[in-house]
Design an enzyme around this catalytic site. Structure first.
Site, PDB file in Angstrom:
ATOM      1  N   LYS A  81     111.402 -32.900  83.471  1.00 42.32           N
ATOM      2  CA  LYS A  81     110.913 -33.783  82.403  1.00 42.32           C
ATOM      3  C   LYS A  81     111.562 -35.170  82.462  1.00 42.32           C
ATOM      4  CE  LYS A  81     114.058 -31.965  78.812  1.00 42.32           C
ATOM      5  NZ  LYS A  81     114.775 -33.190  78.469  1.00 42.32           N
ATOM      6  N   ASP A  82     112.645 -35.324  83.251  1.00 42.46           N
ATOM      7  CA  ASP A  82     113.282 -36.633  83.400  1.00 42.46           C
ATOM      8  C   ASP A  82     112.716 -37.436  84.562  1.00 42.46           C
ATOM      9  OD1 ASP A  82     115.017 -36.084  81.294  1.00 42.46           O
ATOM     10  OD2 ASP A  82     116.579 -35.265  82.606  1.00 42.46           O
ATOM     11  N   SER A 127     114.177 -37.350  71.137  1.00 41.68           N
ATOM     12  CA  SER A 127     112.831 -37.407  71.698  1.00 41.68           C
ATOM     13  C   SER A 127     111.797 -37.912  70.695  1.00 41.68           C
ATOM     14  CB  SER A 127     112.439 -35.995  72.175  1.00 41.68           C
ATOM     15  OG  SER A 127     111.051 -35.889  72.368  1.00 41.68           O
ATOM     16  N   ARG A 129     108.666 -37.758  71.258  1.00 35.41           N
ATOM     17  CA  ARG A 129     107.605 -36.750  71.293  1.00 35.41           C
ATOM     18  C   ARG A 129     107.851 -35.671  70.246  1.00 35.41           C
ATOM     19  NH1 ARG A 129     107.939 -31.762  72.960  1.00 35.41           N
ATOM     20  NH2 ARG A 129     109.989 -32.167  73.880  1.00 35.41           N
ATOM     21  N   ARG A 130     109.082 -35.163  70.198  1.00 39.92           N
ATOM     22  CA  ARG A 130     109.412 -34.139  69.201  1.00 39.92           C
ATOM     23  C   ARG A 130     109.309 -34.705  67.791  1.00 39.92           C
ATOM     24  NH1 ARG A 130     114.468 -32.526  72.880  1.00 39.92           N
ATOM     25  NH2 ARG A 130     113.482 -30.921  74.166  1.00 39.92           N
ATOM     26  N   ARG A 147     122.250 -38.043  70.693  1.00 39.30           N
ATOM     27  CA  ARG A 147     122.521 -38.217  72.120  1.00 39.30           C
ATOM     28  C   ARG A 147     123.736 -37.389  72.501  1.00 39.30           C
ATOM     29  NH1 ARG A 147     121.196 -42.602  74.920  1.00 39.30           N
ATOM     30  NH2 ARG A 147     121.768 -41.208  76.621  1.00 39.30           N
ATOM     31  N   ARG A 153     125.929 -31.992  71.322  1.00 39.10           N
ATOM     32  CA  ARG A 153     124.856 -31.886  70.326  1.00 39.10           C
ATOM     33  C   ARG A 153     125.034 -30.641  69.458  1.00 39.10           C
ATOM     34  NH1 ARG A 153     119.364 -34.156  73.298  1.00 39.10           N
ATOM     35  NH2 ARG A 153     120.396 -35.624  74.675  1.00 39.10           N
ATOM     36  N   CYS A 240     109.190 -41.263  80.265  1.00 41.09           N
ATOM     37  CA  CYS A 240     109.793 -40.064  79.672  1.00 41.09           C
ATOM     38  C   CYS A 240     110.058 -40.240  78.183  1.00 41.09           C
ATOM     39  CB  CYS A 240     111.117 -39.751  80.362  1.00 41.09           C
ATOM     40  SG  CYS A 240     111.030 -39.710  82.157  1.00 41.09           S
TER      41      CYS A 240
END
Length: 316
Positions: A81-82, A127, A129-130, A147, A153, A240
């Site tokens: 995904k990166d 993200s 997208r999320r 981050r 995290r 991305c």
């Protein structure tokens, strides 16, 4: 003559090194000698700014690709995904191993599921997208930048800085931290990122020897689904760090691909799902992208590139 030692380029995070070491172990089982070379990428250096504001593509792969081009390493292991939609011409993805769980996962401080989180709960995610998809589902949540490496995290939510955080399930599985997951998010709520859960092994096209040595790592089914997803990304000209989601599945000789493009606040969500023979995976990705563009995806993406992170839903 075979290389005496195969050099793998990898980021230095715990997860990246787990992935590189997994590839190393597979190659060593075939009798190869392997060394891992740690490389710090732009994305690793910038920890106090949302990646979407940094701009550019390949924030987690650029320096590793440069090492490949300088012949300092023989192959690179990336989280798929990166990997940007376009690679430098001398390089290619030579193998895509079997995919891990592609879903997003919720890690909640009080073991509350997404639907049960209190209104205004602070949710950590890096993200867009999320964020866009979850705001479409729960517009009353408060999203904040998250981050750092996986352990950082997880510590932030355990210490109460966030009510919950969203991570890729694959990374948690690989690190042996599946027990931290409160809930796997349905793809109806949060469709994965392009290639999420898969690894990409990149090397020089002209290096026949290395291409042959790593060919056994390629999983045809994963490669097929990732091909469709990346064709979607390429046609949308997405990077991305934009709210584009795409996930393909196989059933018999057919492949089904769903793609989504959303506004940053989740108020507008464009969806398209199509299927095709598996031999037409790349064409399917392009077709799904064309349908999304026909619905206005280009306007949404243009606004994202020109703007920034959105205000919370309901804010003037």
């Amino acid at each position: 003559m075979a290389k005496s030692v195969l050099k793998i380029g990898s980021r230095g995070s715990q997860l990246a090194l787990w992935q590189a070491n997994w590839v190393k172990s597979q190659l060593e089982q075939k009798g190869f000698q392997v060394e891992i070379v740690k490389i710090k990428t732009t994305g690793d250096k910038i920890l106090d700014v949302p990646l979407a504001k940094v701009g550019g593509k390949g924030l987690f792969v650029k320096e590793i690709e440069e090492a490949l081009l300088r012949n300092e390493i023989d192959l690179a292991v990336h989280s798929m995904k990166d990997v940007p939609s376009e690679l430098p011409e001398p390089l290619h993805l030579a193998a895509i191993p079997k995919r891990e769980d592609p879903r997003d996962a919720l890690i909640s401080r009080r073991s509350l599921r997404l639907a049960d989180l209190p209104s205004g709960a602070k949710i950590g995610t890096s993200s867009l997208r999320r964020q866009a998809q979850l705001w479409a589902y729960r517009s009353d949540l408060d999203f904040a930048m998250l981050r750092g490496n996986l352990d950082t995290r997880l510590r932030k939510v355990a210490e109460g800085e966030f009510e919950a955080i969203i991570l890729a399930a694959a990374g948690l599985h690989r690190m042996g931290w599946s027990d931290r997951i409160t809930e796997y998010l349905s793809t109806d709520i949060s469709l994965p990122a392009i290639g999420q859960g898969a690894l990409g092994i990149e090397c020089r096209r002209e290096d026949r020897e290395v291409n042959q040595q790593i060919a056994f790592l390629n999983d045809p089914e994963t490669a097929c689904t990732v091909t469709a997803e990346r064709a979607l990304l390429i046609r949308l000209e997405g990077g991305c760090q934009v709210p584009i989601a795409g996930y393909a599945t196989l059933s018999g000789e057919e492949i089904t691909l769903e793609g989504r493009v959303a506004t940053l606040d989740g108020r507008e969500m464009l969806r398209e799902r199509q299927r095709a023979p598996i031999s037409e995976a790349a064409r399917l990705g392009t077709q799904v992208a064309e349908s999304l563009l026909g619905k206005g995806a280009d306007k949404i993406l243009k606004a994202v590139y020109e703007g920034g992170r959105p205000p919370a839903p309901g804010t003037p």
